[in-house]
Enzyme design. Structure first.
Site, PDB file in Angstrom:
ATOM      1  N   CYS A 174      29.775  30.993  29.576  1.00 14.64           N
ATOM      2  CA  CYS A 174      30.907  30.160  29.994  1.00 14.64           C
ATOM      3  C   CYS A 174      30.524  29.016  30.923  1.00 14.64           C
ATOM      4  CB  CYS A 174      31.975  31.030  30.656  1.00 14.64           C
ATOM      5  SG  CYS A 174      32.645  32.280  29.549  1.00 14.64           S
ATOM      6  N   CYS A 180      32.354  32.086  36.639  1.00 15.62           N
ATOM      7  CA  CYS A 180      31.564  33.251  36.241  1.00 15.62           C
ATOM      8  C   CYS A 180      31.115  33.050  34.801  1.00 15.62           C
ATOM      9  CB  CYS A 180      32.399  34.526  36.353  1.00 15.62           C
ATOM     10  SG  CYS A 180      33.889  34.506  35.324  1.00 15.62           S
TER      11      CYS A 180
END
Length: 475
Positions: A139, A459
């Site tokens: 991500c 994250c």
């Protein structure tokens, strides 16, 4: 309910220790669902460093982020990336041959365009002499694209770099089983009919079972949603709190959309379809409707649902990053400086989604700032429970001392400065493209509200994380 959850999760090593600590520290955002008016901040010191180039974001754009399976479903990833690059060219009027390098992030690779950055660049009309490469870091893939651009400019290798990211979850590679792949490869090498017949005699029906990609950790075989459910339980984040936070995200995103704050969006004429002009995943609901949804991962007692999770998204983003000297020489007025950044990594089983907690104090110390110096926070919202668990971890001296090796907590971001134009829960999360959206939201918020510093954090799978300081460019 607490007893049931504790029983359900008692087999996980950190949950019981964390839950005991955090169950008496409930975090409720029900009274802070609306953003407070931004306060004009006083001018602070600049983070410019002696003998180092200032690196700036001139502009950043994205095509609308759409729910997978909607208007982009018949396209390929390089089509979306090309549209973002074309939108950037149109908005900046940068001569194509001036760009020294192009970097794009992506997560689920399309096998036909393994270097999607190169294919998109050629499709958008960039010079075939301009190198391009693709990076992947879950991500935070476009975060990696941006910081790679920063490194190229800081080292003197380049002056003008385009960084971006793309993801098309509407169409992902589905493979034959390994047994089937092996047989097909061996058949391709077989030279005689006898060899082919011998190979075919080994065929079994189960060879036809496909291998589907999964949003799961290779090392733990656990889906990210499952990890989010465990994290929420570990930090005693209730279902109500998660739904409230998700409603906040959608409500603020709708407000920002209606008021024209999502100015990084460029329209995209989808071939054979209408022009797409806005994100289509922003859907404010009600807590009553959200409460009706069943747990999505840990059933029947989990708290993570479709309503408080980010959704599968198609989209692409692109940014023009330059040395300040080159930008000014070409007549540009930059949006922001890209300053200090950090990458972190933790145990992917129990701390998969705590990247912001670990990265935030490190990047603040590196920049010589405190939480009070930050005027705008832009964090990636994978799940409501993930965000709220990070808030609790960041606001805990116990967690700082026992898990981070720090004497004191860094403190949680104030909600009146946090993701006030919505976040990944509402705007969408094309894995490879979100990082650029975060940075541009931070830069545009600083310009609008007169702030000086923004902190971007996210994250990522593998227990990794990223944080960056963005500094407003003087008006």
């Amino acid at each position: 309910m607490t007893t049931i959850l504790t029983s359900t999760f008692r087999n996980f090593s950190t949950t019981s220790k964390w839950a005991l600590r955090f169950s008496i520290r409930p975090l409720s955002c029900s009274s802070q669902l609306q953003s407070a008016p931004a306060v004009q901040t006083k001018s602070k010191k600049t983070l410019a460093k002696p003998n180092m180039k200032n690196i700036v974001v001139v502009e950043g754009v994205r095509i609308p982020f759409l729910l997978s399976g909607t208007s982009y479903k018949d396209l390929m990833p390089h089509d979306l990336a090309r549209a973002a690059l074309s939108g950037l060219l149109h908005r900046t009027n940068i001569p194509k041959d001036v760009v020294d390098y192009i970097i794009f992030g992506t997560v689920i690779q399309e096998v036909k365009t393994s270097n999607v950055a190169r294919e998109a660049a050629l499709g958008a009309g960039f010079s075939d002499k301009t190198p391009a490469h693709t990076v992947t870091m879950a991500c935070i893939s476009s975060n990696q694209a941006m910081t790679t651009a920063v490194g190229l400019i800081a080292s003197g290798q380049c002056d003008v770099v385009v960084a971006g990211g793309v993801e098309l979850m509407s169409d992902v590679p589905i493979r034959h089983s390994r047994n089937m792949r092996k047989m097909m490869l061996d058949l391709n090498k077989a030279k005689t009919l006898g060899q082919r017949l011998s190979l075919l005699s080994k065929f079994r029906l189960n060879f036809l079972s496909p291998e589907l990609p999964a949003v799961a950790e290779f090392s733990t075989n656990e889906t990210m949603g499952h990890s989010a459910d465990r994290l929420a339980a570990a930090f005693a984040v209730s279902r109500m709190e998660q739904d409230e936070y998700a409603l906040r995200s959608h409500s603020l995103a709708k407000k920002a959309q209606d008021e024209g704050h999502l100015s990084d969006i460029v329209p995209f004429k989808v071939p054979g379809k209408d022009t797409v002009t806005k994100d289509n995943g922003i859907r404010p609901s009600s807590l009553e409707q959200m409460a009706k949804l069943k747990p999505a991962f840990i059933k029947p007692y989990g708290t993570v649902t479709a309503a408080n999770s980010s959704f599968l998204t198609d989209g692409a983003s692109a940014m023009l990053i330059m040395s300040e000297d080159r930008a000014l020489a070409m007549g540009y007025k930059p949006k922001a400086y890209l300053r200090d950044f950090i990458y972190v990594s933790q145990d992917p089983k129990d701390q998969l989604l705590l990247g912001p907690t670990y990265a935030t104090p490190k990047v603040l110390e590196k920049a010589g700032l405190t939480m009070n110096d930050i005027d705008a926070f832009e964090f990636h919202e994978a799940f409501s429970g993930q965000i709220l668990a990070n808030f609790k971890a960041m606001d805990s001296d116990w967690f700082a001392q026992n898990y981070m090796g720090r004497k004191t907590k860094v403190g949680s971001p104030p909600l009146e400065k946090f993701n006030i134009w919505g976040g990944s829960l509402s705007l969408g999360h094309p894995f490879g493209a979100t990082g650029c959206r975060l940075v541009m939201a931070a830069a545009n918020r600083l310009r609008k509200d007169g702030g000086q510093y923004a902190l971007v954090a996210a994250c990522a799978a593998g227990g990794q994380g990223h944080a960056m300081i963005v500094e407003a460019y003087p008006k």
